[in-house]
Design an enzyme around this catalytic site. Structure first.
Site, PDB file in Angstrom:
ATOM      1  N   GLY A  33       4.348   6.465 -21.393  1.00  0.00           N
ATOM      2  CA  GLY A  33       3.864   5.103 -21.580  1.00  0.00           C
ATOM      3  C   GLY A  33       2.436   4.980 -21.096  1.00  0.00           C
ATOM      4  O   GLY A  33       1.962   5.800 -20.296  1.00  0.00           O
ATOM      5  N   CYS A  72       6.273  12.348 -18.572  1.00  0.00           N
ATOM      6  CA  CYS A  72       5.045  11.643 -18.247  1.00  0.00           C
ATOM      7  C   CYS A  72       5.345  10.365 -17.452  1.00  0.00           C
ATOM      8  O   CYS A  72       5.780  10.443 -16.308  1.00  0.00           O
ATOM      9  CB  CYS A  72       4.253  11.357 -19.522  1.00  0.00           C
ATOM     10  N   TYR A  73       5.145   9.177 -18.023  1.00  0.00           N
ATOM     11  CA  TYR A  73       5.494   7.938 -17.319  1.00  0.00           C
ATOM     12  C   TYR A  73       6.962   7.950 -16.931  1.00  0.00           C
ATOM     13  O   TYR A  73       7.343   7.421 -15.887  1.00  0.00           O
ATOM     14  CB  TYR A  73       5.189   6.733 -18.209  1.00  0.00           C
ATOM     15  N   HIS A 111       4.299  16.668 -22.036  1.00  0.00           N
ATOM     16  CA  HIS A 111       5.034  16.158 -23.198  1.00  0.00           C
ATOM     17  C   HIS A 111       5.647  17.313 -23.991  1.00  0.00           C
ATOM     18  O   HIS A 111       4.993  17.898 -24.859  1.00  0.00           O
ATOM     19  CB  HIS A 111       4.102  15.358 -24.110  1.00  0.00           C
ATOM     20  N   GLU A 128       7.750  17.090 -26.301  1.00  0.00           N
ATOM     21  CA  GLU A 128       8.088  16.667 -27.658  1.00  0.00           C
ATOM     22  C   GLU A 128       6.986  16.949 -28.668  1.00  0.00           C
ATOM     23  O   GLU A 128       7.229  16.940 -29.882  1.00  0.00           O
ATOM     24  CB  GLU A 128       8.444  15.176 -27.690  1.00  0.00           C
ATOM     25  N   ASP A 130      13.830   5.484 -50.861  1.00  0.00           N
ATOM     26  CA  ASP A 130      14.769   4.745 -50.024  1.00  0.00           C
ATOM     27  C   ASP A 130      15.833   4.025 -50.857  1.00  0.00           C
ATOM     28  O   ASP A 130      17.030   4.174 -50.620  1.00  0.00           O
ATOM     29  CB  ASP A 130      14.019   3.735 -49.150  1.00  0.00           C
ATOM     30  N   LYS A 133      11.954   8.931 -42.552  1.00  0.00           N
ATOM     31  CA  LYS A 133      11.750   9.231 -43.966  1.00  0.00           C
ATOM     32  C   LYS A 133      12.227  10.629 -44.341  1.00  0.00           C
ATOM     33  O   LYS A 133      12.864  10.813 -45.386  1.00  0.00           O
ATOM     34  CB  LYS A 133      10.259   9.089 -44.309  1.00  0.00           C
TER      35      LYS A 133
END
Length: 530
Positions: A59, A86-87, A174, A176, A232, A375
């Site tokens: 964050g 992190c945060y 991070h 990710e 979609d 998506k």
């Protein structure tokens, strides 16, 4: 339709991180279902979701700022494994009695991680020399009681910490993001070694689950779907039709703003291949009158969207006895529209065509089976359902169609020019992507394009064609690399590809004498021009 969650849920508490959605996606990439939840969720609310694990996102705030988001301390005592980034590491530390300090030197970008001792989540990564991605100035200066430091960098003395006895783990970096070279390994260790989860978030399982949910929700009622031919709505149509058959009727409103060949494709796939009950409404002239002289982008969107639903609801009344409406809403629609809370307040970037203005006295119960899918997951679902690849990997296309790729007023002449130019762009870049896919096996690899189209600006420029001076329109080519449309970079296309696109457009499309290429990322630009 309420979204029933799988038995295994990894809840990602979103503290406003730029990578919040990316965490959920990385977990899903490992075939485990993950969902964003607001950071101010209470422990009792979280227990209702029965998560198998919790991840605390990063964050932008300082944990000591007056308005800094906090966490219900009970979440760290739930007994399920918790991993903070992190945060997320910092809020875990201060909540449990540790300290966070403001370092003299910030750490942004790549950093070299050095492990310290054993670690349940870092144990399968190198002891020294691995690159991780940092983005911080504040950092943990004293770990909470019972924790030990498991890694550091030159700048950050507590780059990772854990209390294995309480199943609490955290990193300042991070994992990710792709730049953390062993981030995937670390996530795998957390999900499978620490949490004992299974890789059961697969498309075959999802189709089976969604079909059962739709049948249970719909019962004997009739369902209507606004079918655009986009990914979609097409996936929803195939999914709902598999579940309830001819109880579904699809309404295809042709507003005359579609790309070349699209109405024919919709007819062929759904009426011929899938035998879905389909109503094709020809509203081209109606829209031409509506848009005459309109130049402001948001007014175009409002007029097209409002008229679409007028036409759609007129057809629904003709069908009769319809009680439910199927929608192709996906996760980014919800997040980018700011329509539902996913942690922090999202600002509306643009108006979305799937926020439904029901007319007075008309209401349908909604079915939104894709509302927690990104998506790329929707595309995978389409493949599992048997939709043709030309439709599943179809370019993203806005609801207002070519009207918002024409700068200024929309006329039949401009539509003809843009439709032909856009067809050339897509044909050439489809072929370019196909070559890359053949070479790499990746559908959206390092140099492939994720979205590409033509834009027609409201200007003319001087040119020379056939030894004569011309005063004709330019065409702008837009091609971007992305995985989720939330951020994007301009595609680094080979010059020969750009040259061929330019030559073909100028040579084959009457009224065009110049082609330019947009090299602006998102942000600061958006992918679309209007």
């Amino acid at each position: 339709m309420q979204n029933p969650r799988p038995q295994q849920l990894v809840a990602v508490l979103d503290f406003g991180a730029q990578y919040g959605q990316l965490i959920a996606r990385r977990v899903r990439d490992l075939n485990v279902y993950s969902e964003l939840v607001p950071c101010d969720i209470t422990v009792d609310e979280l227990k209702e979701l029965a998560p198998a694990a919790v991840i605390l996102s990063g964050g932008p705030a300082s944990v000591y700022a007056e308005d800094a988001p906090g966490i219900d301390a009970g979440i760290l005592e739930m007994g399920v494994p918790v991993l903070g980034f992190c945060y997320g590491q910092q809020i875990m530390a201060v909540t449990l009695g540790g300290e966070v300090g403001h370092t003299e030197k910030g750490e942004y970008g790549p950093a070299t991680l050095v492990r310290e001792g054993d670690s349940r989540i870092l144990g399968k990564t190198p002891v020294e020399g691995q690159t991780v991605w940092m983005s911080h100035r504040d950092a943990v200066s004293r770990v909470p009681e019972g924790f030990r430091v498991t890694a550091h960098t030159e700048t950050c003395p507590v780059a990772a910490m854990e209390c294995a006895e309480r199943n609490l783990y955290a990193t300042q970096f991070h994992p990710e993001v792709r730049h953390s070279e062993y981030g995937k390994t670390m996530l795998e260790s957390f999900l499978f070694d620490v949490c004992g989860l299974e890789r059961n978030w697969t498309m075959d399982n999802i189709v089976e689950q969604k079909v059962a949910e739709i049948r249970e929700t719909v019962g004997e009622r009739k369902v209507i779907l606004a079918l655009s031919g986009g990914v979609d709505s097409s996936v929803v149509a195939a999914l709902v039709h598999r579940a309830i058959g001819d109880q579904l009727t699809c309404v295809f409103v042709n507003h005359g703003l579609l790309r070349k060949g699209e109405p024919e494709m919709v007819e062929q796939v759904f009426r011929t291949q899938f035998n879905v009950p389909l109503v094709h409404v020809h509203a081209e002239e109606r829209y031409a009158r509506l848009l005459a002289g309109v130049t402001e982008p948001e007014q175009k969107r409002r007029l097209i969207g409002t008229e679409f639903w007028k036409v759609f609801f007129e057809e629904a009344q003709k069908i009769g006895d319809v009680e439910m409406l199927a929608q192709g809403t996906i996760y980014p629609d919800i997040i980018e529209s700011g329509a539902r809370k996913t942690g922090g307040k999202a600002s509306t970037i643009k108006s979305h065509h799937n926020l439904i203005p029901f007319p007075e006295g008309v209401h349908f119960d909604l079915i939104e089976p894709l509302d927690h899918f990104f998506k790329d997951e929707v595309r995978e679902l389409g493949v599992s359902l048997g939709l043709p690849s030309s439709m599943v990997y179809r370019q993203p296309f806005p609801g207002p169609g070519l009207a918002i790729r024409i700068i200024g007023d929309v006329t039949p002449e401009k539509l003809d020019i843009l439709r032909e130019a856009d067809a050339i762009v897509r044909e050439e870049l489809d072929a370019y992507n196909a070559r890359l896919f053949e070479e790499t096996g990746e559908r959206n690899g390092e140099h492939s394009c994720w979205q590409y189209f033509a834009v027609l600006p409201d200007i003319k420029s001087v040119g020379v064609m056939g030894d004569e001076r011309t005063y004709a329109r330019p065409v702008i080519v837009r091609a971007v690399e992305s995985s989720d449309a939330m951020t994007a970079d301009w595609a680094k296309l080979p010059y020969e590809v750009l040259g061929k696109i330019s030559s073909r457009i100028v040579g084959e499309v009457a009224g065009v004498n110049r082609v330019v290429y947009d090299v602006t990322p998102k942000p600061p630009a958006t992918i679309e021009w209007e």
